[in-house]
Design an enzyme around this catalytic site. Sequence first.
Site, PDB file in Angstrom:
ATOM      1  N   HIS A   1     -20.912   3.299  26.648  1.00 42.76           N
ATOM      2  CA  HIS A   1     -19.531   3.829  25.944  1.00 42.76           C
ATOM      3  C   HIS A   1     -19.994   4.580  24.700  1.00 42.76           C
ATOM      4  O   HIS A   1     -18.910   4.986  24.028  1.00 42.76           O
ATOM      5  CB  HIS A   1     -18.420   2.769  25.901  1.00 42.76           C
TER       6      HIS A   1
HETATM    7  C1  UD1 Z   1     -15.116   1.384  19.386  1.00 43.17           C
HETATM    8  C2  UD1 Z   1     -16.317   1.278  18.513  1.00 43.17           C
HETATM    9  C3  UD1 Z   1     -17.489   0.961  19.139  1.00 43.17           C
HETATM   10  C4  UD1 Z   1     -17.558  -0.376  19.877  1.00 43.17           C
HETATM   11  C5  UD1 Z   1     -16.572  -0.004  21.013  1.00 43.17           C
HETATM   12  C6  UD1 Z   1     -16.084  -1.353  21.848  1.00 43.17           C
HETATM   13  C7  UD1 Z   1     -15.764   2.634  16.270  1.00 43.17           C
HETATM   14  C8  UD1 Z   1     -16.379   3.687  15.727  1.00 43.17           C
HETATM   15  N1  UD1 Z   1     -16.550   2.374  17.668  1.00 43.17           N
HETATM   16  O1  UD1 Z   1     -15.592   2.574  20.260  1.00 43.17           O
HETATM   17  O2  UD1 Z   1     -18.377   0.532  17.776  1.00 43.17           O
HETATM   18  O3  UD1 Z   1     -18.717  -0.467  20.697  1.00 43.17           O
HETATM   19  O4  UD1 Z   1     -15.100   0.239  20.315  1.00 43.17           O
HETATM   20  O5  UD1 Z   1     -15.556  -0.967  23.061  1.00 43.17           O
HETATM   21  O6  UD1 Z   1     -14.818   1.870  16.338  1.00 43.17           O
HETATM   22  N2  UD1 Z   1      -9.302   4.225  24.861  1.00 43.17           N
HETATM   23  C9  UD1 Z   1      -8.482   4.153  25.716  1.00 43.17           C
HETATM   24  N3  UD1 Z   1      -7.771   2.870  25.539  1.00 43.17           N
HETATM   25  C10 UD1 Z   1      -8.165   1.831  24.782  1.00 43.17           C
HETATM   26  C11 UD1 Z   1      -9.021   2.239  23.589  1.00 43.17           C
HETATM   27  C12 UD1 Z   1      -9.688   3.539  23.680  1.00 43.17           C
HETATM   28  O7  UD1 Z   1      -8.114   4.896  26.672  1.00 43.17           O
HETATM   29  O8  UD1 Z   1      -7.588   0.748  24.830  1.00 43.17           O
HETATM   30  C13 UD1 Z   1      -9.815   5.726  24.823  1.00 43.17           C
HETATM   31  C14 UD1 Z   1      -9.280   6.748  24.014  1.00 43.17           C
HETATM   32  O9  UD1 Z   1      -9.357   8.186  24.650  1.00 43.17           O
HETATM   33  C15 UD1 Z   1     -10.085   6.912  22.788  1.00 43.17           C
HETATM   34  C16 UD1 Z   1     -11.477   6.548  23.356  1.00 43.17           C
HETATM   35  O10 UD1 Z   1     -11.352   5.551  24.434  1.00 43.17           O
HETATM   36  O11 UD1 Z   1      -9.981   8.062  22.170  1.00 43.17           O
HETATM   37  C17 UD1 Z   1     -12.280   5.807  22.353  1.00 43.17           C
HETATM   38  O12 UD1 Z   1     -11.777   4.845  21.543  1.00 43.17           O
HETATM   39  P1  UD1 Z   1     -12.323   4.321  20.245  1.00 43.17           P
HETATM   40  O13 UD1 Z   1     -11.630   3.225  19.694  1.00 43.17           O
HETATM   41  O14 UD1 Z   1     -12.187   5.802  19.380  1.00 43.17           O
HETATM   42  O15 UD1 Z   1     -13.691   4.084  20.223  1.00 43.17           O
HETATM   43  P2  UD1 Z   1     -14.811   3.197  21.206  1.00 43.17           P
HETATM   44  O16 UD1 Z   1     -15.560   4.229  22.101  1.00 43.17           O
HETATM   45  O17 UD1 Z   1     -13.796   2.299  21.826  1.00 43.17           O
HETATM   46  N1  UDP Z   2     -17.003  -6.949  27.542  1.00 38.18           N
HETATM   47  C1  UDP Z   2     -15.899  -7.195  28.360  1.00 38.18           C
HETATM   48  N2  UDP Z   2     -15.719  -6.595  29.527  1.00 38.18           N
HETATM   49  C2  UDP Z   2     -16.419  -5.229  29.757  1.00 38.18           C
HETATM   50  C3  UDP Z   2     -17.445  -5.017  28.913  1.00 38.18           C
HETATM   51  C4  UDP Z   2     -17.653  -5.648  27.662  1.00 38.18           C
HETATM   52  O1  UDP Z   2     -15.552  -8.410  28.078  1.00 38.18           O
HETATM   53  O2  UDP Z   2     -15.919  -4.780  30.737  1.00 38.18           O
HETATM   54  C5  UDP Z   2     -17.451  -7.555  26.319  1.00 38.18           C
HETATM   55  C6  UDP Z   2     -19.011  -7.697  26.164  1.00 38.18           C
HETATM   56  O3  UDP Z   2     -19.300  -8.845  26.750  1.00 38.18           O
HETATM   57  C7  UDP Z   2     -19.170  -7.935  24.470  1.00 38.18           C
HETATM   58  C8  UDP Z   2     -17.792  -7.233  23.991  1.00 38.18           C
HETATM   59  O4  UDP Z   2     -16.980  -6.863  25.150  1.00 38.18           O
HETATM   60  O5  UDP Z   2     -19.115  -9.224  24.127  1.00 38.18           O
HETATM   61  C9  UDP Z   2     -18.092  -6.129  23.363  1.00 38.18           C
HETATM   62  O6  UDP Z   2     -18.463  -5.102  23.876  1.00 38.18           O
HETATM   63  P1  UDP Z   2     -18.642  -3.480  23.714  1.00 38.18           P
HETATM   64  O7  UDP Z   2     -19.802  -3.019  24.623  1.00 38.18           O
HETATM   65  O8  UDP Z   2     -17.485  -2.905  24.020  1.00 38.18           O
HETATM   66  O9  UDP Z   2     -18.919  -3.407  22.202  1.00 38.18           O
HETATM   67  P2  UDP Z   2     -20.354  -3.347  21.315  1.00 38.18           P
HETATM   68  O10 UDP Z   2     -20.758  -4.841  21.498  1.00 38.18           O
HETATM   69  O11 UDP Z   2     -21.240  -2.497  21.894  1.00 38.18           O
HETATM   70  O12 UDP Z   2     -19.778  -2.999  19.824  1.00 38.18           O
END
Ligand code: UD1
Ligand code: UDP
Length: 360
Positions: free
Chosen positions: A203
């Site tokens: 992701h």
């Molecule tokens: C964020 C964090 C990343 C973390 C990840 C965990 C930042 C910069 N990045 O990235 O470090 O590893 O969370 O999962 O904060 N979206 C949905 N539903 C949701 C959330 C997001 O559809 O509930 C979609 C939206 O299109 C959004 C995209 O995911 O634009 C990205 O979400 P965002 O919170 O910006 O960043 P993550 O990739 O989730």
């Molecule tokens: N995780 C989860 N369900 C999923 C994928 C990840 O519960 O489908 C958990 C994972 O075990 C970790 C946490 O979510 O503890 C955050 O992981 P993610 O990869 O989203 O974020 P990162 O650690 O890279 O910031």
Amino acid sequence: MKIASIVGARPNFVKLGPIHRSLKGSGIKHLIIHTGQHYDYEMSDIFFSEFTLPKPDVHLGVGSGSSCFHIGEIIKRLESELLEKQIDLVLVYGDTNSTLAGAICANKCNIKLGHIEAGLRSFDASMPEENNRILTDHLSDYLFAPTTNAVNNLKKERIRGKVYHTGDLSVEIIGKTKSISKKSKILEILNLKSKSYLLLTMHRAENTNSKYSFIQLLETFEALKDITIVFPIHPRTKKMFETFGLLGRLLECSNVRTLLPVGYIDFIALLQNSLKVVTDSGGIQKEAYLLKVPCITMRKNTEWIETLKGQWNVLTGVNSKKIVKAIKKPSPGFKYSKSAFGTGKTSQVITELLSNVVLN
Ligand code: UD1
Ligand code: UDP
């Protein structure tokens, strides 16, 4: 004395679980402020329910947008909450946009700031998380560093705040969840046998912003036709499969079982029972290490360098040939040091520091 935790994204909620429990036990008043960065049930509420966290005291409801949108909007909405509720200390977790926004807002409101998981560095300035964590560390008054490497990184940067080596929360989180996950029905539901499949997540922005990464991922799936790959898809990744017109090709990979993101209990069950995990996540690298599941990291670097020892974690980037080679390689031997992440008492250590040092 009042502490407010600012959380908004999946990895923040995982770390909040043990800290909330421990603060509650100590009698410190603890408020949870959810920024709304993540909002789908399986990206947010499921963690509150699995970790028996109370409903957030405040929900800022910012939703999705660019980093500037997230950070700007959170600061705007958070300021009055922190001031009206007379918060004495803000706690932020990890390296998300919600983390940095909470840190800036606390600083501008003249409220003390504690950073949990301080001092991690990938030394890759192109990662949004790297910049978030450096900026947050430099704004923090109290830095709770999980490892010796993290402490050393902070020393090298001549950090202003007080640094405490606390160990990492994941040891106690995994310790607790490991046994609960035995009751998970996810393997049964998916008709999977233990140690018969690979688990995969991707992701990170640096990977999902590039069509090339998706092609490499698909070539990996196509090269591994005989192995089942379980792939809980982050919403960002699903969206980009669609944007790049590659969803059809993904669905043609009959060895790949795509799922919505799963809750923590099911995820740890899937991880524990997998042959290997392929990921670009930060937290999963560490969880795999603690569960002794070999990890292949689709990044060029890692902030969790302890996991590289003994080849438990191998860095491949999103390069199909390197990933396939790493998957086919026999699993590493037991040159393994759990103690790198502490003894599993991190939430207690942080709570004691907060009670005895910080709030006095
Ligand atoms: C964020 C964090 C990343 C973390 C990840 C965990 C930042 C910069 N990045 O990235 O470090 O590893 O969370 O999962 O904060 N979206 C949905 N539903 C949701 C959330 C997001 O559809 O509930 C979609 C939206 O299109 C959004 C995209 O995911 O634009 C990205 O979400 P965002 O919170 O910006 O960043 P993550 O990739 O989730
Ligand atoms: N995780 C989860 N369900 C999923 C994928 C990840 O519960 O489908 C958990 C994972 O075990 C970790 C946490 O979510 O503890 C955050 O992981 P993610 O990869 O989203 O974020 P990162 O650690 O890279 O910031």
